[in-house]
Design a protein around this motif. Structure first.
Motif, mmCIF file in Angstrom:
data_model
loop_
_atom_site.group_PDB
_atom_site.id
_atom_site.type_symbol
_atom_site.label_atom_id
_atom_site.label_comp_id
_atom_site.label_asym_id
_atom_site.label_seq_id
_atom_site.Cartn_x
_atom_site.Cartn_y
_atom_site.Cartn_z
ATOM 1 N N LYS A 156 -31.158 23.583 -16.511
ATOM 2 C CA LYS A 156 -30.481 24.843 -16.228
ATOM 3 C C LYS A 156 -30.049 24.896 -14.774
ATOM 4 O O LYS A 156 -30.853 24.629 -13.865
ATOM 5 N N SER A 160 -25.530 29.544 -11.566
ATOM 6 C CA SER A 160 -24.742 30.104 -12.673
ATOM 7 C C SER A 160 -25.565 30.327 -13.926
ATOM 8 O O SER A 160 -25.135 31.030 -14.840
ATOM 9 N N ARG A 161 -26.758 29.696 -14.017
ATOM 10 C CA ARG A 161 -27.647 29.797 -15.174
ATOM 11 C C ARG A 161 -27.061 29.141 -16.422
ATOM 12 O O ARG A 161 -27.466 29.457 -17.548
ATOM 13 N N ALA A 162 -26.097 28.244 -16.230
ATOM 14 C CA ALA A 162 -25.617 27.434 -17.354
ATOM 15 C C ALA A 162 -26.718 26.457 -17.755
ATOM 16 O O ALA A 162 -27.397 25.882 -16.892
ATOM 17 N N GLN A 242 -36.697 30.185 -14.204
ATOM 18 C CA GLN A 242 -35.469 30.276 -14.983
ATOM 19 C C GLN A 242 -35.512 29.376 -16.207
ATOM 20 O O GLN A 242 -35.188 29.791 -17.318
ATOM 21 N N ASN A 246 -35.830 29.991 -20.256
ATOM 22 C CA ASN A 246 -34.880 29.373 -21.175
ATOM 23 C C ASN A 246 -35.590 28.712 -22.356
ATOM 24 O O ASN A 246 -35.086 28.719 -23.480
ATOM 25 N N TRP A 279 -22.969 30.398 -23.323
ATOM 26 C CA TRP A 279 -22.539 30.708 -21.955
ATOM 27 C C TRP A 279 -21.520 31.842 -21.961
ATOM 28 O O TRP A 279 -21.580 32.739 -21.116
ATOM 29 N N THR A 282 -23.230 35.335 -23.140
ATOM 30 C CA THR A 282 -24.345 35.905 -22.382
ATOM 31 C C THR A 282 -23.877 36.356 -21.010
ATOM 32 O O THR A 282 -23.246 35.586 -20.274
ATOM 33 N N HIS A 284 -24.256 37.201 -17.098
ATOM 34 C CA HIS A 284 -25.051 36.537 -16.076
ATOM 35 C C HIS A 284 -26.211 37.404 -15.628
ATOM 36 O O HIS A 284 -27.333 36.922 -15.437
ATOM 37 N N SER A 290 -19.744 36.638 -17.324
ATOM 38 C CA SER A 290 -20.671 35.864 -18.147
ATOM 39 C C SER A 290 -21.138 34.619 -17.413
ATOM 40 O O SER A 290 -20.681 34.302 -16.309
ATOM 41 N N ILE A 291 -22.069 33.901 -18.058
ATOM 42 C CA ILE A 291 -22.541 32.641 -17.483
ATOM 43 C C ILE A 291 -21.394 31.658 -17.348
ATOM 44 O O ILE A 291 -21.287 30.929 -16.343
ATOM 45 N N TRP A 295 -20.181 29.823 -13.964
ATOM 46 C CA TRP A 295 -20.188 28.348 -13.943
ATOM 47 C C TRP A 295 -18.830 27.815 -13.502
ATOM 48 O O TRP A 295 -18.762 26.830 -12.755
#
Length: 509
Positions: A156, A160-162, A242, A246, A279, A282, A284, A290-291, A295
């Motif tokens: 992850k 960006s939390r992708a 994080q 996930n 992605w 969801t 962010h 969004s994610i 990203w």
């Protein structure tokens, strides 16, 4: 407490003199004045600090208790065993004092875990392209018609939390390297730092503080992709919270809605597509959009993707006299010229490569069998044994590797072996694949079988025609009548006797 309440009522509400209160209670006037002046409703008696025989050993006993807490519950020493160990060190006090110390220490520790040690964190902020977090988990899926346990890699991006989720059968080095390559490929770049726990495939030994003995092969991978590894403190999963979250979220977003798959490749393709779809779905949370939106903004901060790291694990093997090496309870064939010699085995997630003298000798598809209820398998390549049957053609009849030949070769073998010398001729036909394209040899054999002439000479003739580009099937030609012979030749060898004498002179006997 009730007694003091009566004194306070007499003095404050009934206005009774101090002398009368002292007469009724039997307390001194100074004591009554002290209670009234302090305004207390419950007396407190302070226990004076008294020296204990355990004081010189308190620090030693506290260290033992900290060490015991790190062990499993079954391996921890009891208070009575620690008392016996203290007696060996010179302690001559009672066991009750040691038990009271242990109870107090555990109570203080439990209160600390429920207050100051529980849920106290510092919010973290990561810059674009700064870091990613990695973790493993175990999950189940229906693959190939059965429900199997999988080792799942979670990667992850911290900004960006992708994220990417990829499934494997093992948590070995080659799987770890493959997971990183696919993650960087999907992220379209490499962050500057990776955050890990102290997994065995990355850390050989955990030192004091942040000191780690990093695995040499893992370090080679980090240098290839040019990022710095950062390892959490032991048992401190919140330092990579994080990816820990996930792991939990993936169970209801992915694994609980997952269909069945024919193989692991299809499962990983579905996981990759599903992750990228999430992605976009969801938000962010910390940044607008969004994610997927964040990203896209983070991609310029990632290092461009280099070539894939050659993520194999190397092992030294010795080839057996039967031209086999053993790996994970399975055996794989090696060309006969390397029998009884050492070779190097390069282990990849899906394949095994045998290397000798700096060159690749052969390659096999890797077989991973999780169940130990079944015996190991033997994976043959019949081409590896051609050098042996050239010297021992009789081994062709019952040779186990040759049971896996193409169907045309086995049909030809069934027709040639009953003939005298057929085994040697069959070996010579099979050996043609060492010098010609195997498909060309197989095509020649099929043509010979269709023509009903399963002989070595005919196969060679057809093979040479295929190699030279000459049509193997000549068209039927009808000659004109002018070329018809007036007198058909006769098969009469007696006419050659006339050549022996000519003009009365004898030329040959």
């Amino acid at each position: 407490m009730g007694f003091l309440s009566v004194i306070r009522r007499w003095a404050l509400r009934d206005k009774m003199p101090i002398r009368e209160i002292a007469r009724r209670t039997g307390l001194s006037r100074n004591t009554i004045k002290k209670y009234l002046r302090a305004g207390i409703t419950e007396p407190r008696f302070q226990t004076p600090a008294r020296p204990s025989k355990l004081d010189p050993y308190a620090e030693k006993l506290s260290g033992w208790l900290v060490t015991e807490q790190r062990k499993s519950r079954k391996d921890r020493r009891t208070a009575k065993q620690m008392h016996a160990d203290l007696v060996q060190l010179g302690y001559d006090g009672s066991y009750e004092r040691v038990a009271a110390f242990v109870r107090t220490w555990k109570g203080d520790r439990q209160r600390a875990q429920q207050t100051t040690d529980r849920g106290t964190f510092v919010p973290l902020v990561f810059q674009p392209g700064e870091a990613f977090q990695f973790d493993w988990s175990e999950d189940w899926a229906h693959v190939g018609g059965e429900r199997i346990k999988l080792q799942v890699a979670h990667i992850k991006l911290s900004h960006s939390r992708a994220f990417l989720v990829r499934a494997y059968l093992l948590q070995t080095h080659e799987m770890l390297f493959d997971a990183h390559w696919h993650a960087f490929r999907v992220f379209e770049g490499v962050p500057g730092r990776g955050i890990y726990d102290n997994m065995r495939t990355a850390v050989d030994r955990v030192g004091v503080g942040k000191k780690r003995d990093v695995n040499a092969r893992f370090m080679a991978m980090t240098r290839h992709y040019v990022f710095e590894p950062d390892f959490c403190n032991p048992a401190a999963g919140w330092e990579k919270g994080q990816v820990e979250k996930n792991v939990r979220d993936a169970r209801h977003r992915l694994w609980q809605v997952m269909p069945a798959f024919p193989d692991l490749d299809a499962l990983n393709l579905w996981l990759e597509q599903r992750c990228m779809a999430l992605w976009a779905e969801t938000a962010h949370g910390g940044l607008p959009g969004s994610i997927a939106d964040v990203w896209e903004a983070e991609k310029p901060a990632l290092m461009p993707l280099p070539t894939a790291f050659d993520g194999y694990v190397e092992q030294s093997k010795r080839v057996s006299p039967t031209c086999l090496i053993t790996f994970d309870r399975n055996r794989y064939s090696v060309p006969a010229s390397f029998a009884n010699r050492p070779v190097s085995l390069h282990i990849y997630p899906e394949r095994l490569v045998i290397v000798a003298e700096g060159h690749m000798v052969c390659e096999h598809q890797r077989i991973i069998e999780r169940s130990h209820r079944h015996p190991g398998r033997v994976i043959y390549d019949w081409r590896h044994y051609l050098a042996v049957v050239q010297r021992k053609p009789g081994a062709l009849r019952n040779g186990a590797p040759f049971a896996e030949m193409p169907e045309a070769f086995r049909q030809l073998q069934g027709q040639m072996l009953p003939k005298p010398g057929g085994d040697r001729e069959m070996v010579e036909i099979l050996s043609l694949v060492l010098h010609h394209d195997e498909q060309a040899v197989l095509c020649a054999v099929e043509m010979a079988l269709d023509a009903g002439v399963p002989t070595k000479t005919h196969v060679l003739n057809l093979l040479h025609r295929l190699v030279d580009g000459t049509p193997a099937d000549q068209p039927n030609v009808t000659p004109p009548k002018a070329l018809t012979l007036r007198k058909e030749p006769e098969a009469n060898v007696a006419r050659y006797d006339g050549l022996r004498t000519m003009g009365g002179t004898r030329h040959a006997s």
